[in-house]
Scaffold this active site. Structure first.
Site, mmCIF file in Angstrom:
data_model
loop_
_atom_site.group_PDB
_atom_site.id
_atom_site.type_symbol
_atom_site.label_atom_id
_atom_site.label_comp_id
_atom_site.label_asym_id
_atom_site.label_seq_id
_atom_site.Cartn_x
_atom_site.Cartn_y
_atom_site.Cartn_z
ATOM 1 N N HIS A 91 0.616 -1.285 0.176
ATOM 2 C CA HIS A 91 -0.052 0.318 -0.279
ATOM 3 C C HIS A 91 1.023 1.009 0.072
ATOM 4 C CE1 HIS A 91 -3.214 2.640 0.955
ATOM 5 N NE2 HIS A 91 -2.323 2.978 2.069
ATOM 6 N N HIS B 279 -9.782 2.103 -0.974
ATOM 7 C CA HIS B 279 -10.492 2.233 0.776
ATOM 8 C C HIS B 279 -11.441 1.191 0.602
ATOM 9 C CE1 HIS B 279 -9.896 3.452 4.806
ATOM 10 N NE2 HIS B 279 -8.948 3.952 4.449
#
EC number: 6.3.5.3
Length: 759
Positions: free
Chosen positions: A57, A108
């Site tokens: 990420h 998300h």
């Protein structure tokens, strides 16, 4: 309860102490690389920081080798209007007259599956802070959502919470939601996509960047207190090595407070305008670990941070916990000593917590962090923020790709009326009102277009009416069939949606959602999509200003459809002249309908293929981006167009219905100039097409302008006041279509769509 606090001195004296690096996602060689950098084993805090910052990420370690292609292909001319680009918190574009606009989209996804409300809400909060960190005022949000089948039980669990989270956070911030998409497909079951986009505005001279510069400058953490929420995955805190005493209950998903963020926005803007900020960074993924290491790595000196000064909302937090916490609504600023008092006064005015937690040391490439009076981290910040391993993952065209792409005959329905009603009522094309009515579209008063519009259109400058149009699009179905062309089609659709408002497209952003990078099939899809998007940007002559990558989107071994979400920003000099998507409801005037572009027999990946159960196969529509440029030129400054609607999913049928919806009008449509087959004319999804309505006295002028621009044009017919649409000898009323279009989602989700805020 006592929390063990591993220190640098202790790490030196206990070199053989076992550490749970595998549980933190680090591989054996990555751990050994950290040991080599430090010249010893890492402390608990160092291991935490490296593990989160070297995660997929934060580090882009599997995608970076391919993402470099964006920079390799961007020309100097393309980037001439970029004030900030790839690598910054968000792209910033100079739109003229001293005005600049910043925009970015981020994912998300996994948090939104675990805890839909907070996952989606904090996704909005995080992207808003990215915009704030550029020195901008956030002015609008958009969302790109993907769920499993609309009638699946888990979709009924996840979708209501996600929608409530987006609306709850965005509405409380007072930001209009100006557009987006909601898509249903079985591959997203168990792995929904929640991509949030934010747009902000600033003056060119107010641009802020993330760096820690100037020896003696202070590092100030401000906003909400730091707690135990958002420490993701199997964190350092789950191991007895890192904690002594009772097990802690740690929410894996961050908990958002939109009212705190609303105040933080105003506080930040006053700080910027007061000239007291040297550098700024938001705290999102990886929290303080990310903010401190990135600020230090981007600066011209080292940094020293004292975690004892961090305002906490939980007792006995360890250094690892403080650094890894992703508590929301926090920012980190670098401030000259003479401005600290003024900085603190502004924070106090807005009742925002602020604390000096460190300073720029000028000691070169060194980040030193202390806790309880002892050094718990001492490392080169560049090795944390910039020097994660870069993997050239194996990639190969899947063995099944050729078989999937083999052209298949798509069965067509003889009854156009029946097919049309079935199409508009499908979850793929039905009204999203049931979702979007939970979002405020017009707060702040500068939304020009939002509901049902091709693009969200916003006024940026209230003095001269300069504005922007923003659209974000993607088709996982197209990208699955041909990843390179699928990315180009997403770019083309977003570009076209912006262009048909009369805006000139100027910049691109993206959020690339794919399965596991350890799967060579997925990496091939990813590489192809990146190349398609980058090459497409070059062909259109506009830059990719930034983006986001989200990997590991899959359920078990089954990846999602590859979903490159592409956003395009356009500039319109006078938003009062923006072209709308629907006909004005003026009963005393009829309009000529024109189809711009060429229609071909292209049904691969189409909505008709999906809802008719014929399987995902064939090739997607083929796009020539030169045709998109010619379309864009047709619309810029074209005062003869009364309405324009792009053709994409659902083809001419969907565009025609949505153009007439609410106008009180029907139409007599002649398809003979569109395609020899009426079904293909109505439902094909060929690219580079737009339905245009013009006053009858301007039809000849519009046809001439299209011809001169090199755009194929077909006169479809005229509107009438009957409310009936007659096509190829069949008639359907707009009211019938609207009833079918509106009914689907309420029937599926009515029981689940009550307010769904956190307890």
């Amino acid at each position: 309860m006592t929390v063990h606090n591993d220190t640098v001195d202790n790490a030196k004296s206990t070199p053989d102490q076992e550490q749970p690096y595998r549980e933190l996602g680090l591989k054996d060689d990555e751990y050994q690389r950290i040991v080599g950098i430090l010249g010893r084993r890492p402390t608990d805090a160092e291991l935490t920081v490296y593990s989160v910052m070297w995660s997929e990420h934060c580090s882009y370690k599997s995608s970076k080798v391919h993402l470099r292609y964006f920079g390799q292909t961007m020309t100097e001319e393309m980037g001439s209007k970029l004030l900030a680009g790839i690598g910054e918190n968000a792209g910033v574009v100079d739109i003229g007259g001293g005005d600049a606009v910043t925009f970015r989209v981020e994912s998300h996804n996994h948090p939104s599956y675990i805890e839909p409300y907070q996952g989606a809400a904090t996704g909005v909060g995080g992207i808003v802070r990215d915009i704030m960190a550029m020195g901008a005022r956030p002015i609008a949000v958009m969302d790109q959502l993907r769920f499993g089948p609309a009638d699946a039980d888990d979709t009924k669990r996840v979708l209501p919470g996600v929608v409530a989270g987006i609306g709850g956070y965005g509405n409380c911030l007072g930001l209009p939601n100006i557009g987006g998409e909601t898509v249903f497909d079985e591959t997203y079951a168990g792995n929904p996509l929640v991509n949030a986009l934010c747009v902000g505005t600033l003056k060119v001279e107010d641009l802020k960047l993330a760096f820690a510069s100037g020896k003696g400058n202070k590092v100030i953490l401000f906003g909400s207190r730091t707690g135990l929420d958002g420490i993701g995955g199997v964190s350092v805190l789950a191991s007895e090595t890192f904690e002594e005493g009772a097990e802690r209950k740690l929410p894996a998903v961050q908990v958002g407070d939109p009212f705190a963020e609303k105040v933080l926005i105003e506080c930040c803007l006053e700080l910027y305008h007061s000239g007291v900020v040297v550098g700024i960074q938001d705290l999102g993924g990886a929290g303080l670990a990310c903010a401190t290491s990135e600020l230090a790595a981007s600066g011209d000196g080292g940094m020293r941070v004292n975690l004892d000064a961090v305002p906490l909302r939980a007792e006995n937090m360890s250094a690892a916990e403080i650094l890894a916490s992703e508590s929301q609504e926090r920012m980190c600023a670098v401030v000259a000593p003479e401005n600290v008092e003024r900085f603190m006064a502004i924070c106090a005015k807005w009742d925002v917590n602020a604390a000096v937690i460190g300073e720029v040391t000028g000691e070169g490439d060194r980040l030193v962090i202390t806790h309880n009076g002892e050094v718990v981290l001492d490392a080169p910040p560049s090795t944390i923020a910039d020097e994660a391993p870069v993997y050239e993952r194996p990639w190969a065209r899947p063995a099944w790709q050729d078989e999937v792409q083999q052209q298949v005959g798509v069965g067509k329905h003889a009854n156009l009326r029946e097919t049309w009603l079935r199409m508009v009522a499908s979850p793929a094309l039905c009204s999203r009102d049931f979702i979007t009515q939970q979002y405020d579209r017009y707060v702040r008063g500068n939304t020009v277009q939002a509901k049902y519009a091709n693009s969200g259109v916003l006024r940026i400058n209230e003095e001269n009416n300069r504005g922007v149009a923003v659209s974000a699009d993607a088709s996982g179905r197209y990208t699955y069939l041909d990843p390179n062309m699928g990315a180009r089609l997403a770019l083309a659709e977003a570009y076209r949606n912006v262009a048909v408002t009369g805006a000139r497209p100027v910049a691109i952003t993206n959020c690339l959602n794919f399965g596991s990078p350890e799967n060579p099939d997925v990496m091939w899809q990813f590489r192809e999509a990146v190349h398609g998007l980058a090459d497409g940007a070059v062909e259109l002559g506009i830059p990719v200003s930034g983006g986001n990558v989200s990997f590991y989107n899959q359920t078990g071994d089954v990846p999602i459809l590859p979903t490159p979400v592409v956003g395009v920003l356009g500039v319109i000099e006078d938003v009062e002249k923006a072209i709308g998507h629907a006909l004005p409801a003026r009963n005393d005037e009829e309009f000529t309908l024109l189809l711009l572009g060429e229609t071909r027999d292209e049904f691969g990946g189409s909505i008709w293929q999906e809802i008719s159960g014929q399987g995902l196969a064939g090739l997607p529509p083929q796009v020539d981006l030169g045709n998109e440029e010619r379309l864009a030129e047709f619309f810029v400054g074209n005062g003869s167009v009364s309405a324009a609607h792009d053709l994409s999913e659902g083809g001419l049928a969907q565009a025609l219905f949505e153009t007439l919806l609410g106008s009180g009008k029907g139409a007599q449509v002649d398809l003979t100039g569109v395609h020899e087959d009426a079904f293909t004319a109505m439902f094909s999804e060929s690219a580079s097409r737009v339905l245009v309505a013009v006053s009858q006295d301007r039809a000849d002028t519009a046809v001439q302008r299209a011809t001169e621009a090199g755009v194929p044009v077909t006169v479809l017919g005229t509107t009438n006041s009957t409310g009936d649409i007659t096509v190829a000898g069949e008639t359907v009323t707009v009211a019938e279509l609207a009833e079918a279009w509106h009914a689907t989602l309420p029937q599926l989700f009515d029981h689940a769509m009550a307010p769904n805020s956190p307890a």
